[in-house]
Design a protein around this motif. Structure first.
Motif, PDB file in Angstrom:
ATOM      1  N   ASP A 187       0.817  -1.212   0.000  1.00  0.00           N
ATOM      2  CA  ASP A 187       0.000   0.000   0.000  1.00  0.00           C
ATOM      3  C   ASP A 187       0.852   1.264   0.000  1.00  0.00           C
ATOM      4  N   ALA A 188       2.022   1.190   0.635  1.00  0.00           N
ATOM      5  CA  ALA A 188       2.902   2.355   0.733  1.00  0.00           C
ATOM      6  C   ALA A 188       4.339   1.880   0.804  1.00  0.00           C
ATOM      7  N   VAL A 189       5.255   2.754   0.382  1.00  0.00           N
ATOM      8  CA  VAL A 189       6.681   2.481   0.496  1.00  0.00           C
ATOM      9  C   VAL A 189       7.342   3.662   1.195  1.00  0.00           C
ATOM     10  N   VAL A 190       8.264   3.357   2.082  1.00  0.00           N
ATOM     11  CA  VAL A 190       9.100   4.378   2.722  1.00  0.00           C
ATOM     12  C   VAL A 190      10.511   4.183   2.185  1.00  0.00           C
ATOM     13  N   ASN A 191      11.044   5.197   1.533  1.00  0.00           N
ATOM     14  CA  ASN A 191      12.374   5.089   0.929  1.00  0.00           C
ATOM     15  C   ASN A 191      13.407   5.768   1.825  1.00  0.00           C
ATOM     16  N   LEU A 192      14.174   4.945   2.541  1.00  0.00           N
ATOM     17  CA  LEU A 192      15.191   5.440   3.458  1.00  0.00           C
ATOM     18  C   LEU A 192      16.605   5.229   2.928  1.00  0.00           C
ATOM     19  N   HIS A 230       3.318  -1.351  -9.711  1.00  0.00           N
ATOM     20  CA  HIS A 230       2.532  -2.267  -8.881  1.00  0.00           C
ATOM     21  C   HIS A 230       1.399  -1.553  -8.132  1.00  0.00           C
ATOM     22  N   ASP A 231       1.054  -0.361  -8.591  1.00  0.00           N
ATOM     23  CA  ASP A 231      -0.099   0.378  -8.052  1.00  0.00           C
ATOM     24  C   ASP A 231       0.019   0.661  -6.557  1.00  0.00           C
ATOM     25  N   VAL A 232       1.239   0.885  -6.096  1.00  0.00           N
ATOM     26  CA  VAL A 232       1.429   1.368  -4.719  1.00  0.00           C
ATOM     27  C   VAL A 232       0.882   2.795  -4.665  1.00  0.00           C
ATOM     28  N   ARG A 233       0.129   3.100  -3.617  1.00  0.00           N
ATOM     29  CA  ARG A 233      -0.525   4.414  -3.582  1.00  0.00           C
ATOM     30  C   ARG A 233       0.413   5.534  -3.196  1.00  0.00           C
ATOM     31  N   LYS A 234       1.322   5.267  -2.255  1.00  0.00           N
ATOM     32  CA  LYS A 234       2.028   6.382  -1.614  1.00  0.00           C
ATOM     33  C   LYS A 234       3.489   6.054  -1.376  1.00  0.00           C
ATOM     34  N   ILE A 235       4.325   7.108  -1.407  1.00  0.00           N
ATOM     35  CA  ILE A 235       5.719   7.004  -1.012  1.00  0.00           C
ATOM     36  C   ILE A 235       6.024   8.068   0.036  1.00  0.00           C
ATOM     37  N   VAL A 236       6.755   7.670   1.077  1.00  0.00           N
ATOM     38  CA  VAL A 236       7.334   8.608   2.037  1.00  0.00           C
ATOM     39  C   VAL A 236       8.827   8.632   1.754  1.00  0.00           C
ATOM     40  N   GLN A 237       9.322   9.779   1.339  1.00  0.00           N
ATOM     41  CA  GLN A 237      10.702   9.906   0.883  1.00  0.00           C
ATOM     42  C   GLN A 237      11.547  10.599   1.949  1.00  0.00           C
ATOM     43  N   MET A 238      12.591   9.901   2.411  1.00  0.00           N
ATOM     44  CA  MET A 238      13.537  10.522   3.333  1.00  0.00           C
ATOM     45  C   MET A 238      14.517  11.374   2.539  1.00  0.00           C
ATOM     46  N   SER A 239      14.494  12.660   2.791  1.00  0.00           N
ATOM     47  CA  SER A 239      15.396  13.578   2.112  1.00  0.00           C
ATOM     48  C   SER A 239      16.364  14.163   3.151  1.00  0.00           C
ATOM     49  N   ALA A 240      16.715  15.416   3.015  1.00  0.00           N
ATOM     50  CA  ALA A 240      17.674  16.034   3.937  1.00  0.00           C
ATOM     51  C   ALA A 240      17.477  17.537   3.944  1.00  0.00           C
ATOM     52  N   VAL A 269      10.251  12.193  -7.084  1.00  0.00           N
ATOM     53  CA  VAL A 269       9.071  11.839  -6.286  1.00  0.00           C
ATOM     54  C   VAL A 269       7.913  12.781  -6.605  1.00  0.00           C
ATOM     55  N   GLU A 270       8.186  14.064  -6.659  1.00  0.00           N
ATOM     56  CA  GLU A 270       7.130  15.056  -6.914  1.00  0.00           C
ATOM     57  C   GLU A 270       6.524  14.902  -8.312  1.00  0.00           C
ATOM     58  N   ASP A 271       7.326  14.459  -9.274  1.00  0.00           N
ATOM     59  CA  ASP A 271       6.847  14.318 -10.647  1.00  0.00           C
ATOM     60  C   ASP A 271       6.194  12.956 -10.908  1.00  0.00           C
ATOM     61  N   SER A 272       6.152  12.099  -9.902  1.00  0.00           N
ATOM     62  CA  SER A 272       5.606  10.759 -10.079  1.00  0.00           C
ATOM     63  C   SER A 272       4.076  10.783 -10.012  1.00  0.00           C
ATOM     64  N   ALA A 302       1.033   9.455  -4.578  1.00  0.00           N
ATOM     65  CA  ALA A 302       0.897  10.400  -3.467  1.00  0.00           C
ATOM     66  C   ALA A 302       2.206  10.360  -2.702  1.00  0.00           C
ATOM     67  N   TYR A 303       2.645  11.504  -2.192  1.00  0.00           N
ATOM     68  CA  TYR A 303       3.967  11.510  -1.552  1.00  0.00           C
ATOM     69  C   TYR A 303       4.006  12.443  -0.346  1.00  0.00           C
TER      70      TYR A 303
END
Length: 293
Positions: free
Chosen positions: A64-69, A102-112, A134-137, A140-141
């Motif tokens: 449902d969601a991915v967190v990219n760390l 794979h139709d994942v709805r959301k990403i939480v992106q760790m930035s800096a 991420v913003e251009d995808s 939802a982010y």
């Protein structure tokens, strides 16, 4: 909710995984070597490298969601052939593509903090470029930009000790670079809320309860060991020469980017912790964590 944590075996990742499990989520950890990691029972482990799309693509099915760390350290120069561009930009492109496929709805992106496609260091530039991906995808982010993070297994204290010596030490510019360190135990619940709640399209800049110079941090680190330290100043021009000369030396962990990073502060203009119902007075200080408050 089914949540994939890319980089879930790392310092921040392991804290976040525990937080997500406490919130009754089903968690899958994606990492290059997940089998050797100390993770709670019930976590699914998937082996993959974000710089190699085919190795990670299948892990996104049913999420449902991915967190990219996944990230390389801003404190030390990269080792081996992998660069900040490979991991931050290329890795994020692969994560986003797999999530969309794979139709994942959301990403939480760790930035800096300071992430900027035109920034002064490769770390800052590639973090900014990754944000654009991420913003251009089509996802939802939510983007999170923390200051330096400290805690068990973190690099901030060890970085300070590698850069300095007890009793008498010299620091570029006298160690005037400012940080706003945040404890991983305070950050993890905020990251989890970015997954749980509708915070789509938001970018949060997060810092700890106090601003400390590198000289302040140095004194605290050695005070925790029962040692004093006097900080001497190295002119920034001389530090530039030394760190640039050390760039090709494998055993020296600092180079030109580390010098450049000491020329700007790592602090927030407005601390967005309030968006999570938290006040700075409730956060753990570095001194308290080190046992010297």
């Amino acid at each position: 909710m089914n949540i994939l944590v890319a980089g879930g075996t790392g310092f921040i990742g392991t804290a976040l995984v525990e937080e997500l499990l406490d919130r009754d989520h089903d968690v899958t950890v994606l990492a290059r070597d997940p089998d050797g990691a100390d993770l709670p029972s019930g976590v699914e482990r998937v082996r993959g490298d974000v710089t190699a799309y085919d190795s990670i693509e299948a892990a996104f099915e049913g999420q449902d969601a991915v967190v990219n760390l996944v990230a390389l350290s801003p404190l030390f120069k990269p080792t081996g052939a992998t660069s900040h561009t490979d991991v931050h930009l290329g890795g994020t492109q692969n994560v986003v593509e797999a999530a969309e496929s794979h139709d994942v709805r959301k990403i939480v992106q760790m930035s800096a903090l300071g992430a900027d496609p035109s920034g002064p260091t490769e770390y800052i530039r590639t973090k900014g470029q990754a944000e654009r991906v991420v913003e251009d995808s089509d996802l939802a982010y939510t983007i999170v930009r923390p200051s330096v993070v400290f805690g068990e297994g973190g690099e901030f204290v060890s970085f300070t000790k590698q850069l300095t010596t007890p009793y008498v030490t010299a620091l570029p510019g006298g160690g005037r670079t400012r940080f706003q360190p945040i404890w991983v135990g305070d950050l993890a619940p905020m990251l989890a809320e970015c997954v749980d709640e509708n915070r789509d399209g938001e970018t949060y800049e997060l810092g700890g309860p106090e601003v400390l110079t590198l000289a302040d941090v140095t004194r605290l680190v050695y005070r925790a060991e029962g040692k004093s330290v006097t900080v001497l100043s190295i002119p920034m021009a001389l530090a530039k020469v030394g760190m640039t000369a050390a760039e090709p030396v494998p055993v020296v962990p600092f180079g030109r980017d580390q010098y450049r990073s000491l020329n700007f502060d790592n602090t927030v203009a407005d601390n967005d912790i309030g968006s999570f119902g938290v006040e700075e007075s409730e956060l753990t200080t570095l001194a308290s964590y080190l046992g010297v408050e």
